[in-house]
Design a protein around this motif. Sequence first.
Motif, PDB file in Angstrom:
ATOM      1  N   ALA A   1      -3.203   6.387 -12.813  1.00  0.00           N
ATOM      2  CA  ALA A   1      -2.999   7.557 -13.688  1.00  0.00           C
ATOM      3  C   ALA A   1      -1.991   8.549 -13.113  1.00  0.00           C
ATOM      4  O   ALA A   1      -1.387   9.324 -13.859  1.00  0.00           O
ATOM      5  CB  ALA A   1      -4.327   8.256 -13.942  1.00  0.00           C
ATOM      6  N   ASP A   2      -1.784   8.516 -11.797  1.00  0.00           N
ATOM      7  CA  ASP A   2      -0.812   9.404 -11.144  1.00  0.00           C
ATOM      8  C   ASP A   2       0.553   8.744 -10.980  1.00  0.00           C
ATOM      9  O   ASP A   2       1.391   9.225 -10.217  1.00  0.00           O
ATOM     10  CB  ASP A   2      -1.342   9.847  -9.780  1.00  0.00           C
ATOM     11  CG  ASP A   2      -2.599  10.684  -9.893  1.00  0.00           C
ATOM     12  OD1 ASP A   2      -2.694  11.473 -10.853  1.00  0.00           O
ATOM     13  OD2 ASP A   2      -3.484  10.541  -9.023  1.00  0.00           O
ATOM     14  N   ASP A   3       0.771   7.617 -11.669  1.00  0.00           N
ATOM     15  CA  ASP A   3       2.023   6.851 -11.614  1.00  0.00           C
ATOM     16  C   ASP A   3       2.321   6.273 -10.236  1.00  0.00           C
ATOM     17  O   ASP A   3       3.481   6.037  -9.887  1.00  0.00           O
ATOM     18  CB  ASP A   3       3.217   7.684 -12.100  1.00  0.00           C
ATOM     19  CG  ASP A   3       3.140   7.967 -13.580  1.00  0.00           C
ATOM     20  OD1 ASP A   3       2.586   7.120 -14.318  1.00  0.00           O
ATOM     21  OD2 ASP A   3       3.614   9.035 -14.008  1.00  0.00           O
ATOM     22  N   TYR A   4       1.284   6.015  -9.440  1.00  0.00           N
ATOM     23  CA  TYR A   4       1.467   5.374  -8.140  1.00  0.00           C
ATOM     24  C   TYR A   4       1.340   3.866  -8.330  1.00  0.00           C
ATOM     25  O   TYR A   4       0.413   3.385  -8.982  1.00  0.00           O
ATOM     26  CB  TYR A   4       0.427   5.868  -7.128  1.00  0.00           C
ATOM     27  CG  TYR A   4       0.636   5.293  -5.755  1.00  0.00           C
ATOM     28  CD1 TYR A   4       1.565   5.864  -4.887  1.00  0.00           C
ATOM     29  CD2 TYR A   4      -0.071   4.176  -5.328  1.00  0.00           C
ATOM     30  CE1 TYR A   4       1.770   5.334  -3.627  1.00  0.00           C
ATOM     31  CE2 TYR A   4       0.138   3.648  -4.077  1.00  0.00           C
ATOM     32  CZ  TYR A   4       1.056   4.224  -3.227  1.00  0.00           C
ATOM     33  OH  TYR A   4       1.263   3.682  -1.988  1.00  0.00           O
ATOM     34  N   ALA A   5       2.275   3.110  -7.766  1.00  0.00           N
ATOM     35  CA  ALA A   5       2.267   1.653  -7.885  1.00  0.00           C
ATOM     36  C   ALA A   5       1.446   1.038  -6.752  1.00  0.00           C
ATOM     37  O   ALA A   5       1.779   1.194  -5.583  1.00  0.00           O
ATOM     38  CB  ALA A   5       3.689   1.118  -7.842  1.00  0.00           C
ATOM     39  N   HIS A   6       0.358   0.359  -7.124  1.00  0.00           N
ATOM     40  CA  HIS A   6      -0.466  -0.362  -6.165  1.00  0.00           C
ATOM     41  C   HIS A   6      -0.053  -1.828  -6.197  1.00  0.00           C
ATOM     42  O   HIS A   6       0.278  -2.362  -7.253  1.00  0.00           O
ATOM     43  CB  HIS A   6      -1.944  -0.238  -6.536  1.00  0.00           C
ATOM     44  CG  HIS A   6      -2.440   1.172  -6.502  1.00  0.00           C
ATOM     45  ND1 HIS A   6      -2.968   1.745  -5.382  1.00  0.00           N
ATOM     46  CD2 HIS A   6      -2.460   2.114  -7.465  1.00  0.00           C
ATOM     47  CE1 HIS A   6      -3.310   2.995  -5.652  1.00  0.00           C
ATOM     48  NE2 HIS A   6      -3.010   3.257  -6.918  1.00  0.00           N
ATOM     49  N   VAL A   7      -0.103  -2.481  -5.036  1.00  0.00           N
ATOM     50  CA  VAL A   7       0.358  -3.867  -4.936  1.00  0.00           C
ATOM     51  C   VAL A   7      -0.694  -4.720  -4.252  1.00  0.00           C
ATOM     52  O   VAL A   7      -1.303  -4.300  -3.268  1.00  0.00           O
ATOM     53  CB  VAL A   7       1.684  -3.927  -4.140  1.00  0.00           C
ATOM     54  CG1 VAL A   7       2.142  -5.351  -3.989  1.00  0.00           C
ATOM     55  CG2 VAL A   7       2.763  -3.089  -4.811  1.00  0.00           C
ATOM     56  N   SER A   8      -0.866  -5.925  -4.779  1.00  0.00           N
ATOM     57  CA  SER A   8      -1.735  -6.923  -4.180  1.00  0.00           C
ATOM     58  C   SER A   8      -0.928  -8.200  -4.030  1.00  0.00           C
ATOM     59  O   SER A   8      -0.174  -8.574  -4.931  1.00  0.00           O
ATOM     60  CB  SER A   8      -2.947  -7.160  -5.082  1.00  0.00           C
ATOM     61  OG  SER A   8      -3.717  -8.233  -4.599  1.00  0.00           O
ATOM     62  N   ALA A   9      -1.082  -8.880  -2.880  1.00  0.00           N
ATOM     63  CA  ALA A   9      -0.355 -10.113  -2.624  1.00  0.00           C
ATOM     64  C   ALA A   9      -1.334 -11.239  -2.337  1.00  0.00           C
ATOM     65  O   ALA A   9      -2.307 -11.043  -1.605  1.00  0.00           O
ATOM     66  CB  ALA A   9       0.577  -9.927  -1.436  1.00  0.00           C
ATOM     67  N   SER A  10      -1.080 -12.408  -2.930  1.00  0.00           N
ATOM     68  CA  SER A  10      -1.930 -13.568  -2.677  1.00  0.00           C
ATOM     69  C   SER A  10      -1.093 -14.835  -2.650  1.00  0.00           C
ATOM     70  O   SER A  10       0.010 -14.873  -3.182  1.00  0.00           O
ATOM     71  CB  SER A  10      -3.030 -13.670  -3.738  1.00  0.00           C
ATOM     72  OG  SER A  10      -2.474 -13.791  -5.019  1.00  0.00           O
ATOM     73  N   GLY A  11      -1.644 -15.859  -2.028  1.00  0.00           N
ATOM     74  CA  GLY A  11      -0.968 -17.137  -1.941  1.00  0.00           C
ATOM     75  C   GLY A  11      -1.376 -18.061  -3.067  1.00  0.00           C
ATOM     76  O   GLY A  11      -2.277 -17.758  -3.851  1.00  0.00           O
ATOM     77  N   GLU A  12      -0.731 -19.223  -3.157  1.00  0.00           N
ATOM     78  CA  GLU A  12      -1.022 -20.183  -4.200  1.00  0.00           C
ATOM     79  C   GLU A  12      -2.454 -20.700  -4.134  1.00  0.00           C
ATOM     80  O   GLU A  12      -3.039 -21.042  -5.141  1.00  0.00           O
ATOM     81  CB  GLU A  12      -0.073 -21.367  -4.096  1.00  0.00           C
ATOM     82  CG  GLU A  12       1.361 -21.042  -4.427  1.00  0.00           C
ATOM     83  CD  GLU A  12       2.255 -22.260  -4.257  1.00  0.00           C
ATOM     84  OE1 GLU A  12       2.066 -23.022  -3.284  1.00  0.00           O
ATOM     85  OE2 GLU A  12       3.146 -22.447  -5.095  1.00  0.00           O
ATOM     86  N   ASP A  13      -3.022 -20.791  -2.941  1.00  0.00           N
ATOM     87  CA  ASP A  13      -4.345 -21.367  -2.753  1.00  0.00           C
ATOM     88  C   ASP A  13      -5.462 -20.369  -3.002  1.00  0.00           C
ATOM     89  O   ASP A  13      -6.628 -20.744  -3.062  1.00  0.00           O
ATOM     90  CB  ASP A  13      -4.486 -21.928  -1.343  1.00  0.00           C
ATOM     91  CG  ASP A  13      -3.458 -23.016  -1.068  1.00  0.00           C
ATOM     92  OD1 ASP A  13      -3.051 -23.694  -2.028  1.00  0.00           O
ATOM     93  OD2 ASP A  13      -3.078 -23.194   0.093  1.00  0.00           O
ATOM     94  N   ASP A  14      -5.134 -19.088  -3.132  1.00  0.00           N
ATOM     95  CA  ASP A  14      -6.141 -18.052  -3.359  1.00  0.00           C
ATOM     96  C   ASP A  14      -6.586 -18.083  -4.820  1.00  0.00           C
ATOM     97  O   ASP A  14      -5.789 -18.189  -5.728  1.00  0.00           O
ATOM     98  CB  ASP A  14      -5.610 -16.655  -3.032  1.00  0.00           C
ATOM     99  CG  ASP A  14      -5.252 -16.514  -1.561  1.00  0.00           C
ATOM    100  OD1 ASP A  14      -5.745 -17.324  -0.755  1.00  0.00           O
ATOM    101  OD2 ASP A  14      -4.472 -15.609  -1.215  1.00  0.00           O
ATOM    102  N   ALA A  15      -7.877 -17.963  -5.019  1.00  0.00           N
ATOM    103  CA  ALA A  15      -8.388 -17.992  -6.389  1.00  0.00           C
ATOM    104  C   ALA A  15      -8.653 -16.609  -6.909  1.00  0.00           C
ATOM    105  O   ALA A  15      -8.797 -15.672  -6.234  1.00  0.00           O
ATOM    106  CB  ALA A  15      -9.651 -18.815  -6.459  1.00  0.00           C
TER     107      ALA A  15
END
Length: 62
Positions: free
Chosen positions: A48-62
């Motif tokens: 809501a405050d226009d902050y970009a959150h990022v999550s990173a995962s690999g191909e094997d992650d479900a």
Amino acid sequence: MLAPRHIQCPYCGERIEILVDASAGDQRYIEDCQVCCRPISIDVWIDADDYAHVSASGEDDA
């Protein structure tokens, strides 16, 4: 509006910097690790405050 964010590669464990386009809203895309070149799935969501959150995962992650 490009915002730098740091993520950890799920494969090699290196901390890398990516640039996120926060003006594009929520996103999902693939970006190669700058160290080991393996494909990382990047999820971006804007709060809501226009902050970009990022999550990173690999191909094997479900």
